[in-house]
Scaffold this active site. Structure first.
Site, PDB file in Angstrom:
ATOM      1  CG  LEU A  10      23.821   1.287  -6.330  1.00 41.37           C
ATOM      2  CD1 LEU A  10      25.285   1.014  -6.646  1.00 41.37           C
ATOM      3  CD2 LEU A  10      23.492   2.755  -6.546  1.00 41.37           C
ATOM      4  CE1 TYR A  49       5.045   4.167  -6.360  1.00 41.10           C
ATOM      5  CE2 TYR A  49       3.342   5.405  -7.514  1.00 41.10           C
ATOM      6  CZ  TYR A  49       4.527   5.367  -6.810  1.00 41.10           C
ATOM      7  OH  TYR A  49       5.202   6.545  -6.543  1.00 41.10           O
TER       8      TYR A  49
END
Length: 322
Positions: free
Chosen positions: A33, A141
């Protein structure tokens, strides 16, 4: 089937979770989360709060669940941030995935659908990009995801580990009741929709000097429902394949300015623009060839029109803030 979905409280993972549940499968979501909320976990899914770096927790979850497959979406996704903090991308995206793979091997799980990225290709030599194009990321990334693909190839060769690596292009749109809500938000379409709702003053354009028809970057947008359907097909295909690599996109490219114009048409709102210099690591053009998955798995995008994609996102976005 019984499926473990990592990152299932996120945009794509949450959409796939809902579609798996709708198809009658059982789903357990594992999520820390860090960029989402507990309320984003689909009703009907089991939820395990935790991080993939916690190997004892991951092994316990796998042992308790005895899953038929794992769908792995948990990752940091902001290419721009990765150019400032590459270390957290290699830690979260690469090293944590290795922990997941180790835990899967230790518990007898050998089937994974991996959320990869078109950023693995970097600046392509030709477009549309097919799966045989050079893999030369221009940002950490993309490199962090490509390193996972390298690991998966070796796990397949040595351990007969079955996997499907799905290289996404730009994902957008919403299904009924669920859409894109990153915290913080970094994706173009929801940012423009925030402008339409008066939540932002303008949309920032990074670079007007790219070698494109209007000087802005070109990207291939795929509806999240079409993307999710490809995941279900890929998981099923691992019943009779041990290694699958597919691009997922529409095969159509749209400039940043064309996306802004589409939002203006769909919403009827003026969208002020603020121009900035290029961001490091942004390729000029990323457009997919998805002919391979169409031919081999019979997949095709059903919601391919840009206005249709944005209209579904606009409907969700308005309800999100009611």
């Amino acid at each position: 089937m019984n499926i473990l979905v990592t990152g299932g409280a996120g945009y794509i993972g949450g959409t796939v979770t809902r579609m798996l549940l709708a198809a009658g499968h059982s789903v357990t979501v594992l999520d820390n989360l860090c960029h989402s909320k507990r309320s984003a976990v689909a009703e009907g899914a089991e939820f395990v709060f935790g991080d993939l770096a916690d190997r004892p927790l991951v092994e316990k979850t796998l042992k308790d669940g005895r899953f038929d497959g794992v769908m792995h979406f948990a990752a940091l996704i902001e290419a721009g941030e990765s150019m400032k903090k590459p270390e957290i991308y290699f830690r979260n995206n690469t090293a944590s995935t290795l922990t997941l793979l180790e835990a899967m091997l230790a518990t007898g799980h050998d089937r994974l659908v991996f959320s990869s990225t078109a950023a693995c290709y970097g600046e392509p030599e030709t477009t549309p990009i097919d799966e045989d194009a050079k893999l030369q990321p221009t940002n950490p990334y993309g490199e962090s995801k490509l390193l996972v693909e390298h690991m998966l190839r070796w796990m397949n060769l040595i351990h007969n580990f079955k996997y499907a690596s799905l290289r996404y292009f730009n994902v957008a749109g919403a299904i009924e009741g669920y859409g894109e809500a990153h915290e913080p938000e970094s994706h173009l379409i929801p940012l423009i929709l925030d402008v339409a709702l008066g939540r932002r003053e303008n949309i920032k354009i990074f670079g007007r000097d790219y070698p494109t028809k209007d000087g802005t970057c070109i990207r291939d947008y795929i509806h999240v429902r079409d993307l999710a359907e490809a995941h279900l097909l890929a998981l099923e295909a691992l019943n009779h394949n041990s290694r699958l690599i597919y691009n997922l996109g529409n095969g159509q490219g749209f400039t940043v300015l064309e996306v802004i114009e589409s939002v203006r048409r769909v919403t009827g709102k003026p969208i002020p623009v603020e121009e900035h210099e290029r961001r490091p690591g942004d390729p000029a053009v990323l457009v997919a060839s998805s002919e391979k998955i169409k031919a081999e798995l019979g997949w095709k995008p059903h919601l391919a029109e840009l206005d249709t994609i944005i209209a579904s996102a606009w409907e969700w976005h308005q309800r999100r803030y009611v």
